[in-house]
Design a protein around this motif. Structure first.
Motif, PDB file in Angstrom:
ATOM      1  N   HIS A  89       0.852  -1.184   0.000  1.00 55.49           N
ATOM      2  CA  HIS A  89       0.000   0.000   0.000  1.00 55.49           C
ATOM      3  C   HIS A  89       0.890   1.237   0.000  1.00 55.49           C
ATOM      4  O   HIS A  89       1.942   1.245   0.647  1.00 55.49           O
ATOM      5  N   PRO A 133      -3.738  -2.136   6.493  1.00 55.81           N
ATOM      6  CA  PRO A 133      -2.745  -3.165   6.203  1.00 55.81           C
ATOM      7  C   PRO A 133      -2.924  -4.402   7.076  1.00 55.81           C
ATOM      8  O   PRO A 133      -3.207  -4.303   8.276  1.00 55.81           O
ATOM      9  N   VAL A 184       4.206  -1.428   3.540  1.00 52.05           N
ATOM     10  CA  VAL A 184       3.713  -0.045   3.444  1.00 52.05           C
ATOM     11  C   VAL A 184       4.824   0.824   2.862  1.00 52.05           C
ATOM     12  O   VAL A 184       5.967   0.806   3.348  1.00 52.05           O
ATOM     13  N   LEU A 191       2.571   1.492  12.609  1.00 51.62           N
ATOM     14  CA  LEU A 191       2.604   0.552  11.492  1.00 51.62           C
ATOM     15  C   LEU A 191       3.048  -0.834  11.962  1.00 51.62           C
ATOM     16  O   LEU A 191       2.507  -1.857  11.518  1.00 51.62           O
ATOM     17  N   THR A 247      -3.364   0.975  -3.407  1.00 55.94           N
ATOM     18  CA  THR A 247      -3.415  -0.379  -2.868  1.00 55.94           C
ATOM     19  C   THR A 247      -3.761  -1.339  -3.999  1.00 55.94           C
ATOM     20  O   THR A 247      -3.962  -0.926  -5.140  1.00 55.94           O
TER      21      THR A 247
END
Length: 258
Positions: free
Chosen positions: A103, A133, A139, A169, A231
C-alpha cells in the motif's frame, strides 16, 4: 501482469555522500587480465590474440556502501542488541517478508518545515484510501523526494516518520516499511537541530531505533511511487544475500495484475 520498477540506479555520475566508484574493464582489457590471472593462479597459458577481436568479457568493479541505491535495512543495522534478541543480518531475514501485498501512503502534503509525519497523518491517509494493512503487508511512503535523486538535496529535503508513527505501522503487523526518501527518519540536520532545541533524545533516529525494540526492515531510496495505485498490488524487494551485512541492495518492483 504489469511490472513497475521502484528502484533508483547505482550511478557513479550522481552526487553521493559516501564514495561511489565504478570502474569498467573493457572486453579487450579483460582478455589480457584473464590471460594474466590464468597464468598466475592456474599455470595455464593462453594468448588473448586467439580470441575474436582479441576481446573477452567486460568487468565492472564498484566501491560503494550497502546503503547506496535502493536497499533493504536489516535489524542488525539499527544496533548491536535488540529487545527481542540478537538482531538478524540481511542474509538471515525471511524471504516471505519481501514479496507481499503493498500500500502507498501519500505524505507529500506535509509542511516542509515539519520534516516528520505522525500517527494522525497515517490514520487519515489510510482512511482516504480505504485500507487497513494486514500482518506482513508492505507499506510504502510517497514523500516526493525521489525527484532530487543524484543531487545533494536528496539527502537534506525529505520527510520521515516519527517514533509513534513507526510503532503504529508495526502494531498493525507491518514488517517492511519503504520510502522514496534517503531515510525513513527525518534529515540528519533537522533531527539534530530539534535535539539541540529540546534536549529530547527521542527525536534522534526514532524510526531506525524502533528497530531495536521491534524487529522490522526498511526499504530506502525507492522511486516511482507516484505511478502506483494506493493499494491492490504486490511488491517484490528481495535483498542481495550479503553475509553478515546490515543491509542489502534490491531491485524493488511493483507487480500489478491486469
Amino acid at each position: 501482469m504489469r511490472i513497475i520498477d521502484l528502484s533508483t540506479p547505482v550511478d557513479a555520475s550522481g552526487w553521493e555522500p559516501d564514495p561511489l566508484i565504478h570502474e569498467i574493464m573493457t572486453p579487450a582489457e579483460a582478455a589480457r587480465h584473464m590471460s594474466e590471472e590464468m597464468r598466475e593462479h592456474f599455470g595455464i597459458e593462453f594468448d588473448p590474440a586467439e580470441l575474436p577481436g582479441q576481446e573477452l568479457l567486460s568487468l565492472d568493479t564498484l566501491t560503494l556502501t550497502s546503503h547506496t541505491g535502493t536497499h533493504v535495512d536489516a535489524p542488525a543495522h539499527y544496533g548491536s542488541t535488540g529487545a527481542y534478541g540478537v538482531p538478524r543480518t540481511i542474509d538471515q531475514m525471511p524471504l516471505e517478508w519481501f514479496l507481499r501485498p503493498a500500500h502507498v501512503l501519500d505524505i507529500t502534503g506535509v509542511e516542509p518545515d515539519t520534516r516528520t509525519v505522525g500517527v494522525p497523518h497515517l490514520e487519515k491517509e489510510l482512511a482516504r484510501i480505504g485500507c487497513r494493512p494486514q500482518p506482513l503487508d508492505i507499506v510504502l511512503l510517497h514523500t516526493g523526494a525521489s525527484r532530487h535523486v543524484g543531487t545533494p538535496r536528496y539527502f537534506t529535503e525529505f520527510t520521515g516518520l516519527d517514533g509513534p508513527a513507526t510503532d503504529y505501522l508495526l502494531d498493525l503487523g507491518v514488517r517492511v516499511i519503504g520510502t522514496d526518501a534517503f531515510s525513513l527518519d527525518a534529515p540528519f540536520g533537522d533531527m539534530i537541530r530539534r535535539y539541540h532545541a529540546t534536549g529530547d533524545p527521542s527525536v534522534l533516529w526514532p524510526a531506525h531505533f524502533a528497530g531495536r525494540r521491534r524487529e522490522y526492515c526498511q526499504i530506502e531510496r525507492l522511486a516511482g511511487l507516484e505511478t502506483l495505485p494506493p493499494t491492490g498490488f504486490r511488491v517484490a524487494c528481495f535483498p542481495v544475500k550479503i553475509a553478515g551485512a546490515g543491509a542489502g541492495w534490491t531491485r524493488a518492483v511493483a507487480l500489478l495484475d491486469e
